[in-house]
Design an enzyme around this catalytic site. Structure first.
Site, short mmCIF file in Angstrom:
data_model
loop_
_atom_site.label_atom_id
_atom_site.label_comp_id
_atom_site.label_asym_id
_atom_site.label_seq_id
_atom_site.Cartn_x
_atom_site.Cartn_y
_atom_site.Cartn_z
N HIS A 152 95.04 -14.62 -71.29
CA HIS A 152 95.95 -15.52 -70.46
C HIS A 152 97.15 -15.11 -70.04
O HIS A 152 97.71 -14.28 -70.68
CB HIS A 152 96.32 -16.82 -71.41
CG HIS A 152 95.18 -17.63 -71.94
ND1 HIS A 152 95.44 -18.81 -72.52
CD2 HIS A 152 93.81 -17.70 -71.87
CE1 HIS A 152 94.42 -19.52 -72.68
NE2 HIS A 152 93.06 -18.73 -72.36
N TYR B 103 102.50 -26.17 -73.41
CA TYR B 103 103.37 -26.61 -74.61
C TYR B 103 104.22 -27.62 -73.99
O TYR B 103 105.08 -27.65 -72.96
CB TYR B 103 104.45 -25.40 -74.54
CG TYR B 103 104.11 -24.35 -75.54
CD1 TYR B 103 102.97 -23.45 -74.78
CD2 TYR B 103 104.10 -24.27 -76.88
CE1 TYR B 103 102.65 -22.28 -75.83
CE2 TYR B 103 103.58 -23.21 -77.83
CZ TYR B 103 102.97 -22.35 -76.90
OH TYR B 103 102.36 -21.20 -77.78
N PRO C 156 105.32 -22.39 -86.15
CA PRO C 156 104.01 -21.86 -85.17
C PRO C 156 104.28 -21.66 -83.66
O PRO C 156 103.47 -21.18 -82.70
CB PRO C 156 102.92 -22.40 -85.54
CG PRO C 156 103.58 -23.68 -86.08
CD PRO C 156 104.66 -23.46 -86.64
N LYS D 178 103.62 -16.36 -83.46
CA LYS D 178 104.06 -15.04 -83.92
C LYS D 178 103.42 -14.59 -85.28
O LYS D 178 103.24 -13.37 -85.77
CB LYS D 178 105.51 -14.85 -84.05
CG LYS D 178 106.07 -14.78 -82.80
CD LYS D 178 105.76 -13.53 -82.18
CE LYS D 178 106.26 -13.43 -80.66
NZ LYS D 178 104.85 -13.45 -79.58
N TYR E 128 107.00 -13.74 -76.07
CA TYR E 128 105.66 -14.34 -76.14
C TYR E 128 104.52 -13.40 -76.10
O TYR E 128 103.77 -13.38 -77.17
CB TYR E 128 105.55 -15.57 -74.94
CG TYR E 128 104.63 -16.48 -75.54
CD1 TYR E 128 104.49 -17.64 -76.45
CD2 TYR E 128 103.15 -16.33 -75.01
CE1 TYR E 128 103.47 -18.52 -76.77
CE2 TYR E 128 101.92 -17.08 -75.44
CZ TYR E 128 102.32 -18.21 -76.28
OH TYR E 128 101.41 -19.02 -76.47
P1 FAD Z 1 97.20 -14.86 -95.24
O1 FAD Z 1 96.54 -15.06 -93.87
O2 FAD Z 1 97.74 -16.02 -95.56
O3 FAD Z 1 96.52 -14.15 -96.10
C1 FAD Z 1 96.86 -14.05 -97.54
C2 FAD Z 1 95.74 -13.98 -98.51
O4 FAD Z 1 96.05 -13.48 -99.82
C3 FAD Z 1 94.76 -15.17 -98.43
O5 FAD Z 1 93.58 -14.74 -98.07
C4 FAD Z 1 94.93 -15.64 -99.87
O6 FAD Z 1 93.79 -16.45 -100.16
C5 FAD Z 1 95.34 -14.46 -100.55
N1 FAD Z 1 95.92 -14.51 -102.07
C6 FAD Z 1 96.72 -15.38 -102.13
N2 FAD Z 1 97.30 -15.33 -103.44
C7 FAD Z 1 96.26 -14.37 -103.98
C8 FAD Z 1 96.23 -13.83 -105.26
N3 FAD Z 1 97.17 -14.07 -106.35
N4 FAD Z 1 95.19 -12.89 -105.46
C9 FAD Z 1 94.68 -12.52 -104.42
N5 FAD Z 1 94.48 -12.99 -103.25
C10 FAD Z 1 95.57 -13.85 -103.03
N6 FAD Z 1 100.44 -18.90 -86.99
C11 FAD Z 1 100.39 -19.29 -85.68
O7 FAD Z 1 100.74 -18.61 -84.94
N7 FAD Z 1 99.72 -20.38 -85.19
C12 FAD Z 1 99.20 -21.19 -85.98
O8 FAD Z 1 98.51 -22.29 -85.53
C13 FAD Z 1 99.34 -21.22 -87.33
N8 FAD Z 1 98.73 -22.07 -88.21
C14 FAD Z 1 98.75 -21.85 -89.70
C15 FAD Z 1 98.15 -22.87 -90.42
C16 FAD Z 1 98.31 -22.70 -91.76
C17 FAD Z 1 97.61 -23.71 -92.58
C18 FAD Z 1 99.00 -21.87 -92.37
C19 FAD Z 1 99.20 -21.29 -93.72
C20 FAD Z 1 99.26 -20.62 -91.57
C21 FAD Z 1 99.33 -20.77 -90.14
N9 FAD Z 1 99.73 -19.85 -89.04
C22 FAD Z 1 99.84 -19.86 -87.90
C23 FAD Z 1 100.29 -18.59 -89.73
C24 FAD Z 1 99.47 -17.27 -89.64
O9 FAD Z 1 98.06 -17.81 -89.89
C25 FAD Z 1 99.83 -16.26 -90.91
O10 FAD Z 1 101.07 -15.97 -90.25
C26 FAD Z 1 98.68 -15.43 -91.01
O11 FAD Z 1 97.80 -15.95 -91.56
C27 FAD Z 1 99.65 -14.34 -91.92
O12 FAD Z 1 98.64 -13.30 -92.29
P2 FAD Z 1 98.67 -12.77 -93.96
O13 FAD Z 1 97.49 -11.60 -93.97
O14 FAD Z 1 99.87 -12.21 -94.13
O15 FAD Z 1 98.58 -13.82 -94.91
C1 DHB Z 2 97.68 -21.79 -81.10
C2 DHB Z 2 98.93 -21.91 -82.29
C3 DHB Z 2 99.88 -21.83 -82.21
O1 DHB Z 2 100.94 -21.66 -83.10
C4 DHB Z 2 100.48 -21.51 -80.44
O2 DHB Z 2 101.96 -21.35 -80.51
C5 DHB Z 2 99.69 -21.27 -79.68
C6 DHB Z 2 98.39 -21.73 -79.89
C7 DHB Z 2 96.39 -21.81 -81.44
O3 DHB Z 2 96.04 -22.13 -82.69
O4 DHB Z 2 95.44 -21.93 -80.53
#
Ligand code: FAD
Ligand code: DHB
Length: 431
Positions: free
Chosen positions: A114, A241, A333, A337, A425
């Site tokens: 995009h 948005y 979100p 980021k 962004y």
């Molecule tokens: P995570 O993806 O959370 O991975 C952490 C991993 O550690 C998980 O697999 C978990 O199961 C594992 N874990 C936890 N505790 C333990 C343990 N004790 N032992 C072993 N494993 C463990 N960001 C956006 O930009 N847009 C969005 O729309 C958006 N939606 C989101 C919706 C939800 C419900 C959540 C929670 C987050 C969302 N985010 C979004 C944020 C984005 O998804 C996260 O920033 C991203 O997943 C971060 O990656 P990570 O690897 O740090 O953590």
């Molecule tokens: C999506 C999620 C976001 O938080 C955003 O700012 C833009 C797009 C998505 O899930 O597609």
């Protein structure tokens, strides 16, 4: 920092690990492939990683490419982590990282590049031409697709990810770290040179640091996002948005057949109060505000509510424990980021461990937290700013609403202000 053994190649580390557990060498695998095969023996690797989200998996992939062994300990099943619906926007830098490390094939086929986003408010549409303003772009590619690609790459390379293996505690972080975890009903230990906590906000890694060492900076918001995945072809080519007096709405997508949509709702909202028809009606109200534009509707495949918060925990390291991704920082979100920051953290850690294992240099490891926090705080400010500009804030404060309108109009009409939004962004290469 005390120096644990520094094997020069991944092969040596894998061999050492197998020696430690009394296994024969098998080409292609970095360490004992399953816990069943190590029985009571000690399991050892160079870098022990807690969490198989984007941060933990990417770190394991980067380390492998540098000849450094790692084991990922994940509490959930493979099926669960591969289908957990979350973020969808990859910054240019994240796309570059995936491509440069051999993970670009499916991303290039299925990801949607995009070059702009739309801001919709006061019955008007304004495009922010990100690529024209910055030369860079974003790619829409679901987080679970990134996770699937990373898991496949690690397993194909003989890497070890232990699923359904919750880490329970960490010990020996000052000199000889151990991850204590459960697997198949047994208590197990993974001995390593370093532990990287990539286990999200609710993980066990950050709480392993003693009280008083870390400082938490935090903000909560009185609203959440209700997100839906719908079997409906996106009505637009770019993300919208939308700022509306009833609250924020976001139009995104996952493929030419699947839309991803979000609505601002109160923080304590119950998803049971949102039957599909109510969701579509609210999306129509907030998005069908410009002439000749209608939403495409279809069956809702998944829906859920995510609270919004901002959080940073500093520093991102203590002794031989390094923290990355959601384990140490959360953004609302609106700026898309979260996943990008997680990948940027582990890109730094990958280089830092490579330098340390190559010649014992501690400079990058010592600078990790300071360097990562510069990007983290840039993303915090941007995410807070986007959130404040686009959501319905305090309904009792008309002054705030007027400021929001002024900000939206300025960013839609000033090339320099729009450039500031665009460069944040798409992701700043250097922060
Ligand atoms: P995570 O993806 O959370 O991975 C952490 C991993 O550690 C998980 O697999 C978990 O199961 C594992 N874990 C936890 N505790 C333990 C343990 N004790 N032992 C072993 N494993 C463990 N960001 C956006 O930009 N847009 C969005 O729309 C958006 N939606 C989101 C919706 C939800 C419900 C959540 C929670 C987050 C969302 N985010 C979004 C944020 C984005 O998804 C996260 O920033 C991203 O997943 C971060 O990656 P990570 O690897 O740090 O953590
Ligand atoms: C999506 C999620 C976001 O938080 C955003 O700012 C833009 C797009 C998505 O899930 O597609």
């Amino acid at each position: 920092m005390a120096s644990p053994s520094r094997p020069s190649t991944e092969w040596k580390a894998a061999a050492a690990a197998r020696d430690a557990i009394g296994q024969a060498d098998a080409p292609g695998d970095e360490i004992a492939p399953t816990i069943a095969s190590v029985k009571e023996a000690r399991m050892r690797t160079q870098v022990g990683i807690v969490g198989a989200g984007p941060a933990g998996l990417m770190l394991s992939h980067l380390l492998h490419r540098q000849g450094i062994s790692s084991v990922v300990i994940e509490s959930r099943s493979r099926e669960y982590v591969e289908h957990r619906l979350r973020a969808g926007v990859l910054e240019q830098g994240s796309v570059d990282l995936l491509r440069e490390t051999g993970l670009g094939a499916r991303l290039d086929r299925e990801g949607m590049r995009h070059e702009g986003i739309e801001l919709r408010f006061d019955g008007e549409s304004h495009r922010v031409p990100m690529t024209e303003l910055t030369g860079r772009a974003i790619t829409v590619y679901g987080q679970q697709e990134v996770v699937k690609d990373l898991i496949a790459a690690r397993l194909d390379a003989g890497g070890t990810i232990l699923f359904e293996a919750p880490a329970e505690r960490l010990s020996g972080l000052d000199s000889a770290p151990v991850i204590h975890f459960r697997h198949q009903g047994r208590e197990e230990e993974l001995h390593c040179d370093f532990v990287v906590g990539c286990d999200g906000y609710h993980g066990i890694s950050r709480p392993a640091v003693p009280d008083g060492v870390l400082t938490t900076y935090e903000r909560t918001y009185p609203f959440a996002w209700l997100g839906v995945l719908a079997a409906a072809p996106p009505a637009v080519d770019e993300l919208i948005y939308a700022h509306h007096e009833r609250g924020f709405a976001l139009y995104s997508m996952r493929s030419p057949q699947i839309s991803r949509l979000y609505l601002q709702v109160p923080a304590d909202e119950d998803i049971a109060d949102w039957p599909d028809e109510r969701i579509w009606a609210e999306l129509r109200t907030r998005l069908e505000t410009v002439p000749n534009w209608t939403l495409n509707e279809g069956p809702i495949l998944e829906k859920g509510i995510t609270p919004l918060r901002s959080l940073v925990v500093e520093p991102m390291q203590w002794q031989r424990l390094y923290l990355a991704g959601d384990a140490v920082h959360i953004v609302p979100p609106t700026g898309a980021k979260g996943m990008n920051l997680a990948l940027a953290d582990v890109a730094l850690l990958g280089d830092a461990f490579a330098a340390w294992y190559a010649d014992g240099s501690t400079e990058l490891l010592d600078g990790y937290s300071r360097t990562a926090l510069r990007r983290v705080w840039r993303a915090q400010q941007f995410s807070w700013w986007m959130t404040s500009m686009l959501h319905r804030l305090n309904a009792d404060d008309p002054y705030e609403a007027k400021l929001q309108s002024a900000t939206l109009r300025y960013v839609s009409t000033s090339r320099s202000y729009a450039t500031s939004l665009a460069e944040n962004y798409v992701g700043l290469p250097q922060v």
